[in-house]
Write an enzyme that holds these catalytic residues in place. Structure first.
Site, PDB file in Angstrom:
ATOM      1  N   THR A   1      59.706 -15.888  -8.948  1.00 36.96           N
ATOM      2  CA  THR A   1      60.728 -16.661  -9.656  1.00 36.96           C
ATOM      3  C   THR A   1      61.372 -15.828 -10.750  1.00 36.96           C
ATOM      4  O   THR A   1      60.732 -14.939 -11.331  1.00 36.96           O
ATOM      5  CB  THR A   1      60.092 -17.920 -10.290  1.00 36.96           C
ATOM      6  OG1 THR A   1      61.022 -18.528 -11.187  1.00 36.96           O
ATOM      7  CG2 THR A   1      58.834 -17.577 -11.077  1.00 36.96           C
TER       8      THR A   1
ATOM      9  N   TYR B   1      54.404 -21.486 -16.575  1.00 42.73           N
ATOM     10  CA  TYR B   1      54.861 -21.262 -15.200  1.00 42.73           C
ATOM     11  C   TYR B   1      55.195 -19.786 -14.975  1.00 42.73           C
ATOM     12  O   TYR B   1      54.700 -19.159 -14.038  1.00 42.73           O
ATOM     13  CB  TYR B   1      56.083 -22.138 -14.921  1.00 42.73           C
ATOM     14  CG  TYR B   1      56.743 -21.879 -13.587  1.00 42.73           C
ATOM     15  CD1 TYR B   1      56.047 -22.037 -12.407  1.00 42.73           C
ATOM     16  CD2 TYR B   1      58.087 -21.488 -13.519  1.00 42.73           C
ATOM     17  CE1 TYR B   1      56.651 -21.810 -11.174  1.00 42.73           C
ATOM     18  CE2 TYR B   1      58.700 -21.273 -12.302  1.00 42.73           C
ATOM     19  CZ  TYR B   1      57.981 -21.426 -11.128  1.00 42.73           C
ATOM     20  OH  TYR B   1      58.580 -21.192  -9.923  1.00 42.73           O
TER      21      TYR B   1
END
Length: 314
Positions: free
Chosen positions: A124, A146
């Protein structure tokens, strides 16, 4: 080839599984059907895959015996499974177990297979930090649990590549949207609010955030482009996304135009760790993978609205 897709009932994983099957590969999907968001949506995705001959097994990478749960004769693994996003209701243990521990267990499984599969890790842009505008060789500065745990997962995979234990690559995805997008994400929520006259929760300052909003099929183009390029991509990281930037305000306006409505906004406090800018630097992917996303924001949102209306408007 026989391909395993983890997180196959999720947003991008389901689209990738479909594409791989359309390309003639034998695809096996797994998902733990986590209650992070509405399980009915994942079941809807799994049903769509089943109708195309893709079985999605209920497997939890954190706790299940993968040697018993999965076939060993696998050529490629596309690893989407993760605890996504930035959520005030998620604990560090949620991110750690789903992103780091699950990846470690998957690696252990892969290394015990009779023929070690090629592993494609799905990363990501959150790995870069509050601004994600950089090429792949810039030092990451993740600013959320995250981002931190996805960076750790990525490095677990690439470490095995550096050791020569398997061939692997990692793909850092940028602001993906489109049909099947999670209900907590920007555009599914905007469309829901616009069609159902609900207030849209807008985090203060986020209307100015810049994003490389990338249509899901353009992302899938990049993901499957690594096939048959194992030697070229082994040990490498690639950014995948559009180079076109749009503000969140522009996204809101585009949805309002397409729905011919005005969406009411409910102001919320800023979220810690939320990125202020993402702009995909895809020079490397363009050169080595021939990657070239082309879908405009308006085109992609038309498709997403059509999907929402088909599945959620009675």
């Amino acid at each position: 080839m026989k391909i395993l897709v983890t997180g196959a009932a999720g947003f991008i994983g389901s689209h990738t599984a479909e594409r791989l099957a359309e390309m003639g590969h034998q695809v096996i999907g797994i998902d733990n059907f986590s209650p992070y968001y509405n399980i009915e949506l994942k079941e809807l995705n799994a049903k769509a895959l089943s109708e195309k001959g893709i079985e999605v097994l209920r497997v939890d990478l954190r706790t299940d015996d993968l040697q018993k749960a999965l076939p060993e004769a696998i050529d490629i693994i596309f690893h989407f499974s993760a605890h996504p996003g930035i959520s005030n209701t998620s604990t560090f243990e949620d991110y750690f177990s789903n992103n780091i521990l699950a990846t470690k267990n998957l690696l252990d499984f892969a290394l015990q297979c009779e023929k070690t599969p090629f592993l494609v890790n799905i990363g990501t842009s959150s790995i870069y930090g509050l601004e994600a505008t950089f090429p792949e060789d810039v030092a990451p500065k993740p600013a959320s649990w995250y981002g931190v745990t996805k960076l750790a997962a990525e490095q677990l995979v690439l470490a095995k590549s550096r050791e020569g234990k398997l061939q692997a690559t990692s793909l850092r995805l940028y602001s993906v949207y489109g049909p099947r997008e999670r209900p907590d994400k920007l555009y599914t929520r905007l469309i829901d609010c616009g069609l159902n006259n609900k207030p849209f929760p807008l985090y203060n300052g986020s209307e100015k955030h810049l994003r490389s909003f990338t249509y899901v099929q353009d992302i899938v183009d990049g993901i499957v482009s690594v096939l048959d390029k194992e030697t070229i991509v082994n040990g490498e990281i690639f950014n995948l996304g559009t180079e076109e930037e749009s503000t969140t305000a522009t996204g809101i306006e585009t949805v309002e135009t397409l729905l011919n409505t005005t969406i009411k906004v409910s102001a919320k406090p800023p979220r810690a760790g939320d990125q202020s800018r993402t702009k995909a630097n895809i020079d490397k992917a363009r050169k080595l993978l021939g990657y070239n996303p082309t879908t405009t924001l308006k085109e992609g949102l038309k498709a997403q609205i059509a999907w929402f209306e088909e599945n959620f408007i009675k």
